[in-house]
Design an enzyme around this catalytic site. Structure first.
Site, PDB file in Angstrom:
ATOM      1  N   ALA A  68       0.788  -1.304  -0.023  1.00  0.00           N
ATOM      2  CA  ALA A  68      -0.155  -0.076  -0.225  1.00  0.00           C
ATOM      3  C   ALA A  68       0.990   1.127  -0.087  1.00  0.00           C
ATOM      4  O   ALA A  68       1.746   1.306   0.850  1.00  0.00           O
ATOM      5  CB  ALA A  68      -1.006   0.116   1.364  1.00  0.00           C
ATOM      6  N   GLY A 121       0.720   9.792   7.394  1.00  0.00           N
ATOM      7  CA  GLY A 121      -0.529  10.118   8.100  1.00  0.00           C
ATOM      8  C   GLY A 121      -1.894   9.914   7.203  1.00  0.00           C
ATOM      9  O   GLY A 121      -2.711  10.600   7.278  1.00  0.00           O
ATOM     10  N   ASN A 172      -6.401  -2.282   7.370  1.00  0.00           N
ATOM     11  CA  ASN A 172      -5.192  -1.723   8.061  1.00  0.00           C
ATOM     12  C   ASN A 172      -5.532  -1.219   9.259  1.00  0.00           C
ATOM     13  O   ASN A 172      -6.071  -0.255   9.795  1.00  0.00           O
ATOM     14  CB  ASN A 172      -4.484  -0.286   7.273  1.00  0.00           C
ATOM     15  CG  ASN A 172      -3.550   0.201   7.601  1.00  0.00           C
ATOM     16  OD1 ASN A 172      -2.899  -0.244   8.539  1.00  0.00           O
ATOM     17  ND2 ASN A 172      -2.971   1.137   6.957  1.00  0.00           N
ATOM     18  N   SER A 175      -0.929   0.981  10.691  1.00  0.00           N
ATOM     19  CA  SER A 175       0.187   1.992  10.347  1.00  0.00           C
ATOM     20  C   SER A 175       0.489   2.978  11.697  1.00  0.00           C
ATOM     21  O   SER A 175      -0.315   3.202  12.443  1.00  0.00           O
ATOM     22  CB  SER A 175      -0.523   2.932   9.359  1.00  0.00           C
ATOM     23  OG  SER A 175      -0.478   2.614   8.327  1.00  0.00           O
ATOM     24  N   ASN A 177       1.350   5.803  12.079  1.00  0.00           N
ATOM     25  CA  ASN A 177       1.505   7.215  12.036  1.00  0.00           C
ATOM     26  C   ASN A 177       0.352   8.039  12.286  1.00  0.00           C
ATOM     27  O   ASN A 177       0.183   9.232  12.477  1.00  0.00           O
ATOM     28  CB  ASN A 177       1.686   7.715  10.510  1.00  0.00           C
ATOM     29  CG  ASN A 177       3.145   7.157  10.156  1.00  0.00           C
ATOM     30  OD1 ASN A 177       3.890   7.365  10.873  1.00  0.00           O
ATOM     31  ND2 ASN A 177       3.192   6.490   9.018  1.00  0.00           N
ATOM     32  N   LYS A 209      -3.866  -6.524   7.969  1.00  0.00           N
ATOM     33  CA  LYS A 209      -2.358  -5.981   7.818  1.00  0.00           C
ATOM     34  C   LYS A 209      -1.812  -5.737   9.420  1.00  0.00           C
ATOM     35  O   LYS A 209      -2.422  -4.958   9.858  1.00  0.00           O
ATOM     36  CB  LYS A 209      -2.329  -4.830   6.795  1.00  0.00           C
ATOM     37  CG  LYS A 209      -0.892  -4.477   6.789  1.00  0.00           C
ATOM     38  CD  LYS A 209      -0.357  -3.505   5.659  1.00  0.00           C
ATOM     39  CE  LYS A 209       0.839  -3.204   5.545  1.00  0.00           C
ATOM     40  NZ  LYS A 209       1.110  -2.341   4.471  1.00  0.00           N
ATOM     41  N   ASN A 238       3.274  -4.129   8.437  1.00  0.00           N
ATOM     42  CA  ASN A 238       3.519  -2.732   8.080  1.00  0.00           C
ATOM     43  C   ASN A 238       4.824  -2.342   8.596  1.00  0.00           C
ATOM     44  O   ASN A 238       5.746  -3.298   8.814  1.00  0.00           O
ATOM     45  CB  ASN A 238       2.398  -1.995   8.960  1.00  0.00           C
ATOM     46  CG  ASN A 238       1.919  -0.903   8.075  1.00  0.00           C
ATOM     47  OD1 ASN A 238       2.710  -0.061   7.551  1.00  0.00           O
ATOM     48  ND2 ASN A 238       0.414  -0.975   7.943  1.00  0.00           N
ATOM     49  N   THR A 239       4.967  -0.938   8.523  1.00  0.00           N
ATOM     50  CA  THR A 239       6.310  -0.179   8.948  1.00  0.00           C
ATOM     51  C   THR A 239       6.607  -0.435  10.568  1.00  0.00           C
ATOM     52  O   THR A 239       5.512  -0.734  11.161  1.00  0.00           O
ATOM     53  CB  THR A 239       6.353   1.296   8.614  1.00  0.00           C
ATOM     54  OG1 THR A 239       5.439   1.910   9.095  1.00  0.00           O
ATOM     55  CG2 THR A 239       6.528   1.409   7.196  1.00  0.00           C
ATOM     56  N   THR A 307       9.272  -0.131  -0.503  1.00  0.00           N
ATOM     57  CA  THR A 307      10.451   0.508  -0.483  1.00  0.00           C
ATOM     58  C   THR A 307      11.339   0.258  -1.575  1.00  0.00           C
ATOM     59  O   THR A 307      11.990   1.105  -2.173  1.00  0.00           O
ATOM     60  CB  THR A 307      10.966   0.367   0.858  1.00  0.00           C
ATOM     61  OG1 THR A 307      10.135   1.070   1.822  1.00  0.00           O
ATOM     62  CG2 THR A 307      12.168   1.478   1.048  1.00  0.00           C
TER      63      THR A 307
HETATM   64  C1  LIG Z   1       5.413   6.587   2.072  1.00  0.00           C
HETATM   65  C2  LIG Z   1       4.721   5.435   2.497  1.00  0.00           C
HETATM   66  C3  LIG Z   1       3.641   5.238   2.630  1.00  0.00           C
HETATM   67  C4  LIG Z   1       2.805   4.147   3.035  1.00  0.00           C
HETATM   68  N1  LIG Z   1       1.377   3.909   3.150  1.00  0.00           N
HETATM   69  C5  LIG Z   1       0.741   2.901   3.664  1.00  0.00           C
HETATM   70  C6  LIG Z   1      -0.497   2.797   3.864  1.00  0.00           C
HETATM   71  O1  LIG Z   1      -1.405   3.894   3.427  1.00  0.00           O
HETATM   72  N2  LIG Z   1      -1.140   1.752   4.073  1.00  0.00           N
HETATM   73  C7  LIG Z   1      -0.588   0.677   4.523  1.00  0.00           C
HETATM   74  O2  LIG Z   1      -1.067  -0.302   5.058  1.00  0.00           O
HETATM   75  N3  LIG Z   1       1.000   0.751   4.607  1.00  0.00           N
HETATM   76  C8  LIG Z   1       1.550   1.787   4.031  1.00  0.00           C
HETATM   77  N4  LIG Z   1       2.888   1.987   3.873  1.00  0.00           N
HETATM   78  C9  LIG Z   1       3.773   0.571   4.359  1.00  0.00           C
HETATM   79  C10 LIG Z   1       4.097  -0.323   3.303  1.00  0.00           C
HETATM   80  O3  LIG Z   1       2.864  -0.562   2.531  1.00  0.00           O
HETATM   81  C11 LIG Z   1       4.591  -1.613   3.832  1.00  0.00           C
HETATM   82  O4  LIG Z   1       3.970  -2.257   4.457  1.00  0.00           O
HETATM   83  C12 LIG Z   1       5.857  -0.972   4.656  1.00  0.00           C
HETATM   84  O5  LIG Z   1       6.633   0.095   4.041  1.00  0.00           O
HETATM   85  C13 LIG Z   1       7.076  -2.161   4.706  1.00  0.00           C
HETATM   86  O6  LIG Z   1       7.538  -2.599   3.322  1.00  0.00           O
HETATM   87  P1  LIG Z   1       8.558  -2.185   2.595  1.00  0.00           P
HETATM   88  O7  LIG Z   1       9.920  -2.181   3.670  1.00  0.00           O
HETATM   89  O8  LIG Z   1       8.846  -3.086   1.517  1.00  0.00           O
HETATM   90  O9  LIG Z   1       8.543  -0.694   2.177  1.00  0.00           O
HETATM   91  C14 LIG Z   1       3.436   2.944   3.529  1.00  0.00           C
HETATM   92  C15 LIG Z   1       5.031   2.987   3.306  1.00  0.00           C
HETATM   93  C16 LIG Z   1       5.655   3.987   3.056  1.00  0.00           C
HETATM   94  C17 LIG Z   1       7.065   3.855   2.898  1.00  0.00           C
END
Ligand SMILES: Cc1cc2nc3c(=O)[nH]c(=O)nc-3n(C[C@H](O)[C@H](O)[C@H](O)COP(=O)(O)O)c2cc1C
Length: 328
Positions: A68, A121, A172, A175, A177, A209, A238-239, A307
């Site tokens: 996402a 956010g 979700n 997150s 944030n 998630k 997630n992050t 990422t």
């Molecule tokens: C800029 C940014 C925006 C994100 N927005 C969302 C979001 O709207 N919803 C969500 O579930 N995860 C969001 N994520 C998390 C990613 O979908 C993913 O779960 C997380 O970054 C870990 O994976 P990665 O290390 O491959 O990025 C976002 C991540 C980033 C960096």
């Protein structure tokens, strides 16, 4: 060929994108995705009868999922032609949200490689505008619609309204944030009620998630509650929440290769504990073919990344698929 494109992209990322202020780099990247028809070039895709998997009964042409982040339908459509087996939307909320003020995204670089910390956010157009924008979006591969709310009613409204536009729906709760969403993992009992209500109304298979920050709650309360409610897929995850003084909120979600070891551990433990009852999308830190292959070998049904799409470029999905076929 894909190896050369990957090497050139690394030069571009390190030499150009990383030298620009983050908001400029994001604007440039998104403008390029909207304007340039990369998806018409076959080099970004790979089809093979050994690659398809099912997720919640939905057929994905391969197990690589764009996680996402994007809500612009032009970008979603483009991403669907860049080798992914499914594409996830940005998390959509009931009402539009401007997101947190700048700076809301910064780069980090550890020994593991380049990553990001964001406090976006949930900047998104809200349910009505997003739903209107999805009309006419061709599903070249399955679309996973991501939603988040602050109450059971919010989630039910979102899932009812957006579910028909996706092939799967991602809930979700993780997150870091927005306090109200992140805090769901601290209220597993209430969450059980949300999951039961959503399982009863969702027109599509549901994915929950999870946050890597709540391993204990995830595995003791949330996953069992999901399974009892009939939700059989988790995205783990997630992050990871960290302090980051450069961000407007003073903290944000870490993504990229630094979180990969936790993704692998979380997958291994969860797979062992829940076995085949659970389908797991393993997300977090995948930025190379061998990391994706390691997660699939440990029993992930699919792997997700965001990422890596930024730091390794749109060729990464193809590189992963080539690696999987080579190892098959
Ligand atoms: C800029 C940014 C925006 C994100 N927005 C969302 C979001 O709207 N919803 C969500 O579930 N995860 C969001 N994520 C998390 C990613 O979908 C993913 O779960 C997380 O970054 C870990 O994976 P990665 O290390 O491959 O990025 C976002 C991540 C980033 C960096």
């Amino acid at each position: 060929m894909s190896r050369t494109i990957a090497a050139l992209y690394r030069l571009f990322y390190d030499g150009v994108l990383c030298r620009l202020p983050e908001p400029t780099a994001i604007a440039l990247g998104q403008a390029a995705l909207r304007a340039l028809p990369f998806d018409r070039l076959p080099v970004f895709r790979l089809e093979d009868p050994r690659l398809p998997v099912t997720l919640g009964g939905v057929r994905l042409p391969n197990p690589v999922v764009l996680a996402a982040q994007y809500y612009d339908p032009r970008i979603l459509c483009r991403a669907m032609g860049l080798g992914f087996g499914a594409v996830t939307t940005k998390t959509i909320t009931l009402n539009p949200r401007p997101g947190h003020p700048q700076p809301n995204l910064v780069r980090v670089r550890s020994a593991a490689g380049p990553g990001l910390v964001n406090c976006n956010g949930f900047q998104n157009p809200g349910l009505d505008a997003f739903r209107a924008s999805l009309t006419g979006l061709r599903h070249r591969v399955p679309l996973i619609v991501s939603v988040a709310g602050e109450s059971v009613e919010d989630y039910v409204t979102l899932v009812r309204a957006l579910g028909p536009f996706g092939d799967l729906v991602e809930i979700n709760i993780s997150s870091p944030n927005t306090r109200l969403v992140y805090a769901w993992s601290e209220r597993p009992r209430e969450l059980r009620g949300v999951l039961e209500a959503l399982a009863a109304v969702s027109p599509r298979p549901l994915i929950v998630k999870l946050s890597p920050d709540f391993a204990e709650a995830n595995e003791h309360d949330i996953i069992p509650a999901a399974l009892e409610a009939g939700v059989r897929i988790v995205n783990y995850g997630n992050t990871r929440r960290i302090d980051e003084p450069r961000l407007s909120q003073g903290s944000g979600g870490l993504s990229g290769p630094e979180i990969f070891p936790a993704t692998l551990d979380n997958l291994r433990r969860t797979r062992k504990r829940f076995g085949d009852a659970l389908e797991i999308v393993a997300t977090g830190g995948v930025d190379s073919p061998d990391k994706a292959a390691a997660l699939l070998a440990e029993g992930a049904r699919a792997v997700g990344y965001f990422t890596g799409f930024i730091t390794r470029g749109p060729i990464l999905a193809r590189r992963i698929l080539e690696h999987l076929l080579h190892a098959a």
